[in-house]
Motif scaffolding. Structure first.
Motif, short mmCIF file in Angstrom:
data_model
loop_
_atom_site.label_atom_id
_atom_site.label_comp_id
_atom_site.label_asym_id
_atom_site.label_seq_id
_atom_site.Cartn_x
_atom_site.Cartn_y
_atom_site.Cartn_z
N GLU A 6 66.74 0.77 50.00
CA GLU A 6 67.80 0.37 50.70
C GLU A 6 66.44 0.53 51.48
O GLU A 6 66.49 0.55 52.64
CB GLU A 6 69.25 0.89 51.17
N THR A 7 66.66 1.74 51.73
CA THR A 7 65.38 3.31 52.45
C THR A 7 64.24 1.90 52.79
O THR A 7 64.18 2.01 54.39
CB THR A 7 65.14 4.18 52.19
N GLN A 10 64.45 -1.05 54.36
CA GLN A 10 65.09 -0.84 56.37
C GLN A 10 63.85 -0.55 56.89
O GLN A 10 63.23 -0.69 57.99
CB GLN A 10 66.15 0.53 56.62
N ASP A 11 63.24 0.28 56.43
CA ASP A 11 62.30 0.82 57.36
C ASP A 11 60.65 -0.29 57.07
O ASP A 11 59.79 -0.53 58.11
CB ASP A 11 61.18 1.57 55.43
N GLU A 14 61.75 -2.13 60.50
CA GLU A 14 61.51 -1.55 61.05
C GLU A 14 60.23 -0.72 61.34
O GLU A 14 59.78 -0.59 62.58
CB GLU A 14 61.94 0.33 61.34
N SER A 38 69.48 -8.87 50.64
CA SER A 38 69.23 -7.94 50.93
C SER A 38 68.71 -7.30 52.01
O SER A 38 69.23 -6.90 53.00
CB SER A 38 68.82 -6.62 49.87
N TYR A 42 69.88 -7.20 56.40
CA TYR A 42 70.00 -6.04 57.03
C TYR A 42 68.88 -6.88 57.94
O TYR A 42 69.50 -6.04 59.03
CB TYR A 42 68.65 -5.01 56.12
N PHE B 173 69.52 5.38 58.64
CA PHE B 173 69.53 4.62 57.43
C PHE B 173 70.66 4.58 56.66
O PHE B 173 70.91 3.48 56.29
CB PHE B 173 68.25 4.80 56.51
N GLU B 177 73.18 1.20 55.91
CA GLU B 177 73.98 1.38 54.75
C GLU B 177 75.22 1.06 54.71
O GLU B 177 76.18 -0.07 54.33
CB GLU B 177 73.49 2.30 53.98
N LYS B 180 76.90 -1.94 56.66
CA LYS B 180 75.92 -3.48 55.80
C LYS B 180 77.26 -3.53 54.43
O LYS B 180 77.68 -4.65 53.96
CB LYS B 180 74.73 -3.32 55.07
N GLU B 184 79.43 -6.60 54.38
CA GLU B 184 79.81 -7.71 52.90
C GLU B 184 80.76 -7.14 52.36
O GLU B 184 81.50 -8.45 51.60
CB GLU B 184 79.10 -6.81 51.89
N LEU B 189 78.62 -10.30 56.21
CA LEU B 189 77.20 -10.69 55.57
C LEU B 189 77.48 -11.79 54.45
O LEU B 189 78.00 -10.64 52.88
CB LEU B 189 76.76 -9.42 55.66
#
Lengths: 185, 190
Positions: A6-7, A10-11, A14, A38, A42, B173, B177, B180, B184, B189
């Motif tokens: 997930e990180t 997101q990174d 961004e 996913s 996001y 972050f 998460e 999200k 969901e 979403l």
């Protein structure tokens, strides 16, 4: 390449990855449906957060703050009107206090006017006439209350209530007049 | 040193121009109230805290250092006030399930009536997302609000919260998460 955490996703959104990492992630997103889904979520989330739903602050906040910081100084028109109304209230209260029922002041006025000639005598006569008329009105109101509500309030109480009402109306009226005068200047 | 709009206003306020304070207040009221309201989730408390914030701001304005960005300095005051309030009233800030008050207070100016179904869906997602923001734990919620409502950079948030930039980033972050996952779960979403 293994699935993205997930990180990492997101990174990537961004723009926090190096050029090499970005290219690796981009390639993986093309081939991996799970990571791509996913990523899409996001993206949607980022878009929604990027357009905040603002809450309108109530107007009272600004009004209260300004009132507390800069208290309003009463305007000249308000001060003049208050003085005028107070004067009216004071004069008539004194009149009520000094034996209103016997109309002694009216009598005194009338006696004085006999010895006074010209305009001063006329003024005194006019004042005593106004007082006599007001007294008659108060008496009538008192009688009305007595007949309708079976309550004898007394001419003095009726007089005081009427005067308060009158003074307040006079205050509002004077304020309006003073404001108009100020505005026209 | 060139001054930004806020700093120019502050200079005028310090020179005795009251109208400039009104202007400064109008400019930041929406973001400050929005932040406080979403943190304390009680309209009356939010109004009171916002008023207290602006009163305090006015009284400490002469201590402002023009080398720093005004928003960072002011938002730190706001952040500390909210933290103080939360410490005294922990029950107020905990995550709640009932957020019916939020849609009532939504700013009508920000509603854009779109004709297409796609835009309506996007609009609904946006509104729902922001209502879910109110449900996440306060330590994550505050960062989302600073980042997206007050439009602050990671460094500025770190400065306000006195947290390392890395922690701010990780926490944000994590917050996203959570959002999200919640969206969901609610089927928003897909």
């Amino acid at each position: 390449m293994a699935c993205l955490n997930e990180t990492k996703i997101q990174d990537y959104i961004e723009g926090g990855l190096t050029a090499v990492e970005r290219s690796l992630v981009r390639d993986h997103l093309i081939v991996c449906a799970k990571c791509n889904a996913s990523y899409q979520r996001y993206e949607k989330l980022e878009k929604s957060l990027g357009e905040p739903v603002y809450i309108t602050p109530p107007l009272i906040i600004e009004r209260n703050v300004l009132r507390m910081l800069f208290p309003r100084i009463p305007s000249y028109s308000s001060i003049f009107a208050l003085l005028a109304a107070s004067f009216l209230l004071l004069v008539t209260s004194i009149y009520i206090y000094f034996d209103f029922a016997n109309n002694s002041i009216v009598q005194a006025f009338q006696l004085t006017s006999h010895d006074t000639s010209n305009w001063l005598g006329s003024i005194i006569k006019a004042i005593s006439t106004i007082f006599s008329t007001v007294y008659v009105i108060f008496k009538a109101i008192n009688a009305f209350f007595e007949v309708i509500f079976k309550v004898n309030m007394g001419v003095e109480i009726i007089g005081l209530c009427m005067l308060l009402l009158l003074s307040w109306s006079f205050y509002l009226l004077s304020r309006l007049v003073f404001k108009k005068i100020k505005g026209s200047n | 040193m060139s001054l930004d709009d806020d700093q120019v206003l502050i200079q005028k306020i310090l020179a005795g121009k009251r109208a400039s304070f009104e202007e400064l207040m109008k400019k930041h009221n929406k973001r400050i109230f929005g932040y406080i309201y979403r943190m304390v989730r009680d309209e009356d408390v939010a109004i009171e805290l916002t008023q207290d914030f602006f009163l305090k701001l006015y009284h400490v304005l002469d201590k402002y250092n023009f080398e720093y960005k005004f928003t960072t300095w002011a938002y730190r005051i706001c952040y500390n006030m909210v933290i103080d309030h939360v410490r005294k009233n922990p029950a107020h800030i905990e995550s709640l399930e009932n957020d019916t008050i939020i849609p009532k207070l939504m700013d009508s100016e920000n509603y854009v009536k779109e004709d297409t179904l796609d835009d309506l869906v996007k609009e609904e997602i946006r509104e729902y997302t922001w209502s879910v923001v109110n449900r996440i734990p306060p330590k994550f919620r505050e960062l989302i609000l600073m980042r997206y409502l007050q439009e602050l950079k990671y460094e500025e948030i770190a400065d306000i919260t006195q947290l390392p930039v890395g922690t701010v980033k990780n926490r944000l972050f994590k917050a996203k998460e959570m959002l999200k996952t919640e969206l969901e779960k609610d089927g928003v979403l897909k």
